[in-house]
Design an enzyme around this catalytic site. Structure first.
Site, PDB file in Angstrom:
ATOM      1  N   ASN A   9       0.874  -1.175   0.000  1.00 22.84           N
ATOM      2  CA  ASN A   9       0.000   0.000   0.000  1.00 22.84           C
ATOM      3  C   ASN A   9       0.913   1.227   0.000  1.00 22.84           C
ATOM      4  OD1 ASN A   9      -1.821   2.041   0.523  1.00 22.84           O
ATOM      5  ND2 ASN A   9      -2.277   1.393   2.631  1.00 22.84           N
ATOM      6  N   LYS A  11       0.114   4.230  -0.228  1.00 25.14           N
ATOM      7  CA  LYS A  11      -0.528   5.427   0.351  1.00 25.14           C
ATOM      8  C   LYS A  11      -0.276   6.611  -0.590  1.00 25.14           C
ATOM      9  CE  LYS A  11      -0.107   3.264   4.818  1.00 25.14           C
ATOM     10  NZ  LYS A  11       0.049   3.361   6.246  1.00 25.14           N
ATOM     11  N   HIS A  95      -9.499   1.437   5.081  1.00 25.94           N
ATOM     12  CA  HIS A  95      -8.217   1.570   5.771  1.00 25.94           C
ATOM     13  C   HIS A  95      -8.404   2.505   6.977  1.00 25.94           C
ATOM     14  CE1 HIS A  95      -4.072   2.618   6.617  1.00 25.94           C
ATOM     15  NE2 HIS A  95      -3.739   1.517   5.968  1.00 25.94           N
ATOM     16  N   GLU A  97      -6.669   4.817   8.058  1.00 22.56           N
ATOM     17  CA  GLU A  97      -6.404   6.242   7.774  1.00 22.56           C
ATOM     18  C   GLU A  97      -7.618   6.893   7.121  1.00 22.56           C
ATOM     19  OE1 GLU A  97      -2.754   5.596   5.651  1.00 22.56           O
ATOM     20  OE2 GLU A  97      -1.790   5.000   7.521  1.00 22.56           O
ATOM     21  N   GLU A 164      -5.466  -5.149  10.656  1.00 15.87           N
ATOM     22  CA  GLU A 164      -4.429  -4.136  10.860  1.00 15.87           C
ATOM     23  C   GLU A 164      -4.648  -3.427  12.199  1.00 15.87           C
ATOM     24  OE1 GLU A 164      -2.489  -2.883   6.952  1.00 15.87           O
ATOM     25  OE2 GLU A 164      -4.149  -1.529   7.287  1.00 15.87           O
ATOM     26  N   GLY A 170       2.565   2.025  10.895  1.00 17.39           N
ATOM     27  CA  GLY A 170       3.498   3.134  10.738  1.00 17.39           C
ATOM     28  C   GLY A 170       4.243   3.495  12.010  1.00 17.39           C
ATOM     29  N   SER A 203       3.405  -2.370  10.284  1.00 16.50           N
ATOM     30  CA  SER A 203       4.861  -2.471  10.475  1.00 16.50           C
ATOM     31  C   SER A 203       5.433  -3.808  10.028  1.00 16.50           C
ATOM     32  CB  SER A 203       5.240  -2.160  11.936  1.00 16.50           C
ATOM     33  OG  SER A 203       4.902  -0.820  12.256  1.00 16.50           O
TER      34      SER A 203
HETATM   35  P1  PGA Z   1       2.820   0.171   7.700  1.00 11.51           P
HETATM   36  O1  PGA Z   1       1.344   0.428   7.127  1.00 11.51           O
HETATM   37  O2  PGA Z   1       3.308  -1.116   7.055  1.00 11.51           O
HETATM   38  O3  PGA Z   1       3.609   1.369   7.285  1.00 11.51           O
HETATM   39  O4  PGA Z   1       2.693   0.021   9.180  1.00 11.51           O
HETATM   40  C1  PGA Z   1       0.452  -0.641   6.935  1.00 11.51           C
HETATM   41  C2  PGA Z   1      -0.834  -0.132   6.369  1.00 11.51           C
HETATM   42  O5  PGA Z   1      -1.249   0.987   6.709  1.00 11.51           O
HETATM   43  O6  PGA Z   1      -1.481  -0.820   5.556  1.00 11.51           O
END
Ligand code: PGA
Length: 246
Positions: A9, A11, A95, A97, A164, A170, A203
């Site tokens: 992803n 983003k 997601h 976010e 997740e 992140g 992560s």
């Molecule tokens: P990350 O994000 O691997 O940077 O923790 C995962 C995600 O948001 O799908």
């Protein structure tokens, strides 16, 4: 049969020039067989990445959002037809976010999932708890409620779920592989089909992928930050779970 699906992803990262360089670098690595790769990229790079991976049967392109309407006055949104026209096959929906910063609710997540399947796209539905929910021992109840509301009218045979935990996204703070496996088994037992691909996300890195993929319930990963570097992502998709004792 559960399929192994490893998704990156991006983003809001990478221009078209960046995307071209990335796909060139990624494709220079040989791929292990029997696993599917999805690159979930910004709308502006869908065509570029799609063209770069055309003919690669193991790699598909995914979007990061889809609106439920066919068209209309929805500034900043994108429709299913706009995505499928570009050869997109997957789409991330719900997601954390999007839920946190853009007001997504379980109801709008459901509408987006329905639209994705109507257009023949495979949605990757993200669910997961905050740290506060986890500390209040509400993780399972929270996730099952997200699924209950999100999956109304959804065909489980054409769906991927990504567990997740928000506190692990992140942050560098990874959920223990065994704990991710446990929560995913709770999700799986709740579903009426045993064959849904369920990913872990949060992560994921080259140095924890082997342990994660060695877990029996984890069918893949949704990778944010570590998917941005083609060499690192190549290491992730070429994980070697058999080297890990579980
Ligand atoms: P990350 O994000 O691997 O940077 O923790 C995962 C995600 O948001 O799908």
């Amino acid at each position: 049969m559960r399929q192994i699906v490893l998704a990156g992803n991006w983003k809001m990262h990478k221009t078209q020039a960046d995307a071209s360089a990335y796909t060139r670098a990624l494709l220079s690595h040989p791929l292990e067989p029997n696993r599917h790769i999805v690159l979930c990229v910004p709308f502006t790079t869908l065509a570029t990445v799609g063209a770069a991976v055309a003919g690669q049967t193991q790699i598909s392109v995914g979007a990061q959002n889809i609106h439920w309407a066919e068209q209309g006055a929805f500034t900043g949104e994108i429709s299913g037809a706009m995505l499928t026209e570009l050869g997109v096959r997957y789409v991330v929906v719900g997601h954390s976010e999007r839920r946190e910063h853009f007001g997504e609710t379980d109801a709008t997540v459901n509408q987006r999932l329905v639209a994705a399947q109507k257009h023949g796209l495979i949605p990757i539905l993200c669910v997961g708890e905050t740290k506060a929910i986890r500390e209040a021992s509400q993780t399972e109840a929270w996730i099952l409620a997200q699924l209950e509301a999100g999956l109304v009218g959804i065909d489980l045979a054409r769906l991927i779920i990504a567990y997740e935990p928000i506190w692990a996204i992140g942050t560098g703070e990874t959920c223990e592989a065994t704990e991710a496996n446990r929560v995913i088994s709770v999700i799986r037992r709740h579903l009426s089909s045993p064959d849904v691909t369920i990913q872990y996300g949060g992560s994921v890195k080259p140095d924890n992928i082997d342990e994660l993929m060695a877990q029996p319930e984890i069918d893949g990963v949704l990778v944010g930050g570590a998917s941005l570097d083609p060499a690192g992502f190549a290491r992730i998709i070429n994980y070697q779970a058999s080297t890990v004792a579980v």
